[in-house]
Write an enzyme that holds these catalytic residues in place. Sequence first.
Site: not given
Ligand SMILES: Cc1cc2nc3c(=O)[nH]c(=O)nc-3n(C[C@H](O)[C@H](O)[C@H](O)COP(=O)(O)O)c2cc1C
Length: 358
Positions: A5, A109, A111, A146, A259
């Site tokens: 995940y 953060q 949405y 995913r 993301h």
């Molecule tokens: C498991 C997971 C859940 C995430 N959930 C959110 C979220 O709820 N809101 C959001 O803005 N980004 C979310 N993201 C994206 C992260 O904020 C971020 O952009 C991303 O993890 C950056 O890349 P990195 O993990 O390679 O450092 C999520 C990322 C992951 C891995």
Amino acid sequence: MIFDYLDGGAGAEMCLAENRRALDSIKLVPRFLSDGILPTENSTEVFGENYSIPLGVSPVGLAGFIWPGAELTIAKLAGELGIPFILSMVGTASMEEVFGAAGARAWLQVYPTRDETILTDVIQRAKRIGYKVLVVTIDSPVSAQRQRDIRNGFRNPFVLSPRAIWEFAVRPRWLAEMARKGVPQCAVFEPYLPRNARTPFECIAFAEAQVKNAACTLEDLKRIRKLWSGILVVKGVLSENDAEIALAAGVEGLVVSNHGGRQLEAAPASVDMFLQLADRFGPHCTMMLDSGIRSGLDVVRALAIGAQLCFSGRAFYYAAGAGGYKKIRLAIQLLTEEYKRSFGQLGCPPKEAWLRKS
Ligand SMILES: Cc1cc2nc3c(=O)[nH]c(=O)nc-3n(C[C@H](O)[C@H](O)[C@H](O)COP(=O)(O)O)c2cc1C
């Protein structure tokens, strides 16, 4: 299952790989005989707050499944060690707890929500609690596919398959923590739950339904701007068009992000788009970067191409999944040491060391 995940990306994970390729392609040429910069001189001020290194924790939804209480533990350490921590709107710790743990280092953060009154109330609560920075994520109007989650059966409603039972059974510390703390749920949404959403999984389903199929437009950003007098940041920007619209709505910062390769598989690396946006938008707002950052050297790379601050999700939450508090503390220490060492090895500011490709 839970590791996938966190680790996995959208589709065949092309975008995930792109992020790494783009970061690795940033080369830095040291200047040993210039004035020299001591690695101790490099704390950073962003939005009026001082941070020990220019790296923060990206918002990660449902993080309590990675390690029970993960967000609160990371938030406490972020407050103590001086890095920004962004709580996800679909996170599993409450806005109040996280602010109590990280103080001014905590950002929130959000949405857009299908029921606008929920977002309005969350923003008003954030203001009352004392948050100074609100981050609006624009890059997830619909859920991504995913493959790993589909294969593993990590979905809502969750079915306790024999495979899942086995996976949990071989992780007794995680299981014991989960039993102690209870199944996590989307804490930010708790006040808005309909009467029939009683279980944590129903709560998660409610939160997910609120944030999916809720696109963000200029009008939405303007509405949020009116409600929020603090610092407003838009996360998930990859195009000039979105950057222009965000600035027209009056935001103070942009996070160039795909993301972490979890949304549009064909999206470009956020580093590649940052390079196209930085010169034009840098003079007008705080430019930040995430997606793929894994080390202190990557933080220096981000600074070299003009980021004022960068973020990582997985670098911190991998550590959380490896065993909670001690591992997270170690990860932050290692990232800090690597950052200072890499910075010190340049002998000059990162921007001057960057080997631009013509
Ligand atoms: C498991 C997971 C859940 C995430 N959930 C959110 C979220 O709820 N809101 C959001 O803005 N980004 C979310 N993201 C994206 C992260 O904020 C971020 O952009 C991303 O993890 C950056 O890349 P990195 O993990 O390679 O450092 C999520 C990322 C992951 C891995």
